[in-house]
Design a protein around this motif. Structure first.
Motif: not given
Length: 290
Positions: A192-198
């Motif tokens: 994960c590298s973005s809030t969306i992915q989190v």
């Protein structure tokens, strides 16, 4: 005011906090006023905020026998936090945190270390039976004990909230056992590298409601159907130490008090967290709250 039983499991520290006009450059000695010596730690500060709103809270943590034991117990007693010391009869080193806070904007730098591994003197089953909580918050420290607490809570239908400050391997086991995750902007699960992915990762692994706090920036949230941002109240910031922890503790109270209304609980908790930033240290704000 309603009173609920909230159980907070995790870390207790001793924070030695210095206040400076500006952060020094290398190889300088800076003279300040005497530092504040405070009881801190994610679960501990969260329990203090919950108790402030609720008149009491329960905290399970590892302090043991050391030169700070009495200091910690007295502080928690003053804050109406019922302390279950997991290693009460063992000699343990306290977790120390050296904090340098800028008087200019409340920013801080923290030097600390991980706690020692523990052999708890109370079982998770007995702890849950003795406290019978309505809500359980876990900060990810003392993983084996915390995972067992979450397993028992899930089996009993007790709401489990995670304080996800930074990724730790134990979160891969804790997340499927939890209902809510409140994350810092530094929390990134594997790949994960973005809030969306989190958010996607959390929902895929069983989290119903999730939020990401970003200091003075808007609070991001996701309930599996709606995602958005929530403005953070602007205040004259003196100190941000513990603000995220207080957000988590206040959320636990308001989540119960609003009958599990996720967005309303976040809104109220965010307001309290901002309020705490108006005062230095992690206890002065208690004197000025309602």
């Amino acid at each position: 005011m309603n009173e609920y039983t909230g159980l907070f499991v995790g870390l207790t520290t001793i924070d030695i906090q210095y206040f400076v006009d500006s952060f020094p450059t290398s190889n300088r000695k800076v003279k300040t006023v005497p530092p504040a010596i405070l009881t801190g730690g994610p679960a501990t500060n969260a329990a203090v905020a919950f108790s402030f709103l609720n008149n009491q809270a329960c905290l399970a943590t590892a302090v043991g026998s050391n030169s700070f034991s009495a200091f910690i117990k007295n502080d928690l007693k003053k804050c109406s936090v019922h302390h279950f010391d997991l290693v009460e009869n063992q000699s343990k080193n306290v977790v120390l945190a050296s904090v340098v806070t800028s008087l200019g904007n409340g920013d801080r730098t923290i030097f600390t270390h991980h706690p020692e591994k523990i052999k708890p003197e109370i079982t998770p089953a007995k702890l849950l039976a003795d406290t019978n909580p309505k809500i359980l918050m876990i900060d990810g420290f003392y993983p084996e004990f915390s995972i067992q607490c979450a397993q028992i809570a899930k089996g009993k239908g007790i709401t489990v909230v995670l304080d996800c400050g930074s990724w730790k391997p134990q979160f891969s086991q804790l997340i499927p056992l939890a209902d809510v995750a409140i994350c810092s902007s530094d929390f990134f699960p594997p790949n994960c590298s973005s809030t969306i992915q989190v958010f996607d990762y959390l929902h895929k692994n069983g989290i119903k409601n999730a939020a990401v706090s970003r200091g003075g920036k808007s609070l991001l949230y996701s309930d599996g159907q709606e995602r958005g941002g929530m403005a953070v109240e602007k205040v004259a910031v003196k100190d941000t130490l513990g603000a995220g922890d207080f957000l988590h503790g206040a959320f636990c109270y308001y989540y119960l008090d609003t009958d599990f209304n996720f967005k309303n609980a976040l809104k109220h908790a965010s307001k309290l967290a901002s309020f705490t930033c108006r005062y230095p240290g992690t206890r002065d704000w208690l004197k000025f709250g309602n």
